[in-house]
Every structure is written in C-alpha cells, then in structure tokens.
Design an enzyme around this catalytic site. Structure first.
Site, PDB file in Angstrom:
ATOM      1  N   LYS A  96      14.629   0.603  -2.663  1.00 25.05           N
ATOM      2  CA  LYS A  96      13.830  -0.606  -2.828  1.00 25.05           C
ATOM      3  C   LYS A  96      13.438  -0.665  -4.298  1.00 25.05           C
ATOM      4  O   LYS A  96      12.706   0.194  -4.790  1.00 25.05           O
ATOM      5  CB  LYS A  96      12.588  -0.584  -1.942  1.00 25.05           C
ATOM      6  CG  LYS A  96      11.738  -1.838  -2.103  1.00 25.05           C
ATOM      7  CD  LYS A  96      10.381  -1.696  -1.448  1.00 25.05           C
ATOM      8  CE  LYS A  96       9.495  -2.871  -1.852  1.00 25.05           C
ATOM      9  NZ  LYS A  96       8.083  -2.662  -1.474  1.00 25.05           N
ATOM     10  N   GLY A 157      -0.744  -6.358  -1.257  1.00 23.68           N
ATOM     11  CA  GLY A 157      -2.056  -5.958  -0.796  1.00 23.68           C
ATOM     12  C   GLY A 157      -3.073  -7.070  -0.663  1.00 23.68           C
ATOM     13  O   GLY A 157      -4.231  -6.819  -0.321  1.00 23.68           O
ATOM     14  N   ALA A 184       5.374  -7.839   0.983  1.00 23.46           N
ATOM     15  CA  ALA A 184       4.108  -7.984   0.249  1.00 23.46           C
ATOM     16  C   ALA A 184       3.325  -9.217   0.688  1.00 23.46           C
ATOM     17  O   ALA A 184       3.875 -10.312   0.823  1.00 23.46           O
ATOM     18  CB  ALA A 184       4.332  -8.047  -1.256  1.00 23.46           C
ATOM     19  N   GLY A 185       2.027  -8.992   0.923  1.00 27.32           N
ATOM     20  CA  GLY A 185       1.112 -10.091   1.211  1.00 27.32           C
ATOM     21  C   GLY A 185       0.904 -10.388   2.678  1.00 27.32           C
ATOM     22  O   GLY A 185       0.077 -11.239   3.025  1.00 27.32           O
ATOM     23  N   ASN A 206       2.425  -2.787   4.662  1.00 25.74           N
ATOM     24  CA  ASN A 206       1.792  -1.485   4.604  1.00 25.74           C
ATOM     25  C   ASN A 206       0.283  -1.586   4.819  1.00 25.74           C
ATOM     26  O   ASN A 206      -0.259  -1.073   5.786  1.00 25.74           O
ATOM     27  CB  ASN A 206       2.094  -0.831   3.248  1.00 25.74           C
ATOM     28  CG  ASN A 206       1.596   0.590   3.156  1.00 25.74           C
ATOM     29  OD1 ASN A 206       2.369   1.535   3.236  1.00 25.74           O
ATOM     30  ND2 ASN A 206       0.303   0.791   3.005  1.00 25.74           N
ATOM     31  N   THR A 207      -0.405  -2.262   3.917  1.00 25.89           N
ATOM     32  CA  THR A 207      -1.864  -2.256   3.911  1.00 25.89           C
ATOM     33  C   THR A 207      -2.462  -2.759   5.208  1.00 25.89           C
ATOM     34  O   THR A 207      -3.449  -2.199   5.712  1.00 25.89           O
ATOM     35  CB  THR A 207      -2.386  -3.106   2.735  1.00 25.89           C
ATOM     36  OG1 THR A 207      -1.784  -2.645   1.517  1.00 25.89           O
ATOM     37  CG2 THR A 207      -3.891  -2.995   2.613  1.00 25.89           C
TER      38      THR A 207
END
Length: 269
Positions: A96, A157, A184-185, A206-207
C-alpha cells in the site's frame, strides 16, 4: 467474490492494525470482521528493541493476507525504500503506497505518488496507491502499472465519510474493471455501505474500529455494512426523484359515482 490480480477474496472489508487498546483486541476484531487483508506499517527501531518484530510475528498467526504500507513517508525515495524493506520482511510484492504531501490533511502528494508507483511497478510490486478522488491522477497511476485504486473518502482519521460521492461515482464509471477500495475517512458502518452502494469493491478502515468502545462488535457491524451495500448495488438501487410517485397505482381501484345537485362526485375505495 471479487479479485485483486489472481487472488480471489470474499470479504470486502480491509482493516488497519494500529491504535488498538491491546493485541488481543486487534485479534478479536480481525476475526470478528471476517476480513482477509490487514495493513501493517513499518517503523524503524534499534536492534535492541524487538517489539516491532514480535508484533509482526503475532500478525502472521492470523488467517489473513498482510498488506504492508509506507505510512508516514513524505518523499519518493523514502517510500520506495520502505516498500523494498516490506517485501523482504513479509515476503510479499503487495504494497500500500503512501506518499504524503500535507501535514494537516495527510493528503497524498499526487506527483510523488505517481513517481513512486512507477518505480515499484517496474520492480514487480502490486501497488495499492492511496490517492485522492482525482480522475487524472487515477489515470496516471493506471498508466504506470497500478491495477488497484485506493481513493480517500475524506482525510485519514477524520471519520467524515464520503465527502464527494459524485467523484467516487465518476471513478467507478471511468474505470469499471479496476478494483476500487475506499481508504481513509470512513467513520461509521453507513459510510462503508454507501461506498459499496456506489459500486466500490471494498473499504479499508482503522480508527473507526480500533477506537470503538467494543472493537470486535464494531468490526462485525462494518462487515455487515459492506455486505448490505454490495448486495444493494448488485440488486440495482432506485434513482432519486424530485417529485412524488404513488406506491399504490390508481388503475384497478374500485370507484362509484354519486349524483348530487352539484353534479357527479367520484368516490374511490
């Protein structure tokens, strides 16, 4: 089922591995999600500190494919070097690719990203480029050899979800045969469902899972959301309209005419 190259996958959810409260929490979330790919970032450490190696060894025990990433890299040379290290460490040509261009938004540097992708593709890597939703950048990445696109939904994040769904829809339309993984996001399961409803192949997050009160339960929620979103896309989602359309048709309804001094009055039943 969907494919990345010659690899067949069932799960449309990819998980990151940072910020979890414990290794056990991470393991339970990965298993609960049913995901088949997790991302791992490389961090430099001194020879005396072996915590990173222990963590990577722990991840290898999970029934998933590891996708190393170049998180935190701001220069082309740094990202390429990190990718080469990852290939040796994890024995995989998957990477990645992140080349960050802005400290505040963590937006990718499109020029550095394309340059690094070109180098790595020539060296036989399967590059998963973290990019924006820009069509031209996406085309340049494909031109240099990328077979996957990973556009952001919003800044890393942030949890803002898809801030520009029209752009994601345009990417899907322009590159119908290229796997698109939203990266992301993504902040909540409905964001993941929306991405899959637009025709994207998967989401990476992830977050939203790692910082949940119950990471395994949140991981399951995201897994369900991706399944629902994809099923809806395949079924065919109705188009939005600016006017009402009755769900019960008038044709076929019984009615009679009542005579009155004012004329005829129709009554429906």
């Amino acid at each position: 089922m969907w494919n990345i190259g010659d690899i067949e996958l069932n799960s449309r959810l990819l998980l990151g591995t940072s910020r979890y409260p414990s290794a056990t929490s991470l393991r339970d979330a990965v298993l609960a999600s049913g995901c088949e790919i997790i991302t791992v970032s490389l961090r430099r450490e001194s020879p005396e500190q072996q915590s990173g190696q222990k963590f990577w060894s722990y991840l290898r025990e999970l029934p998933v494919r590891i996708l190393p990433n170049t998180a935190g890299c701001y220069q082309v040379e740094e990202a390429v070097t990190t990718a080469r290290m990852a290939r040796d460490l994890f024995d995989t040509n998957w990477i990645k690719l992140e080349v960050i261009g802005d400290d505040y938004t963590l937006q990718p540097d499109p020029f550095g990203l394309v340059e690094a992708a070109a180098i790595l593709c020539r060296e036989g890597f399967e590059v998963f480029p973290y990019t924006t939703d820009d069509l031209i950048v996406a085309q340049r990445l494909i031109d240099v050899g990328c077979r996957v696109l990973m556009p952001w939904a919003s800044p890393i994040g942030s949890g803002l979800g898809l801030t520009n769904p029209r752009a994601i829809r345009a990417l899907r339309s322009r590159f119908p045969n290229v796997p698109i993984i939203i990266d992301a996001g993504i902040g909540k399961p409905s964001d993941a469902a929306q991405a899959l409803e637009l025709g994207c192949d998967a989401v990476l997050l992830n977050t939203a899972v790692a910082l949940a009160d119950d990471p395994p339960k949140m991981a399951r929620a995201f897994s369900c959301a991706t399944k629902a979103g994809r099923l809806a896309f395949e079924a065919g989602i109705m188009s939005a309209r600016d006017f009402a359309v009755p769900s019960t048709p008038v044709i076929g309804r019984a009615f009679v005419f009542d005579e009155s001094s004012d004329g005829l009055e129709a009554r429906f039943f």
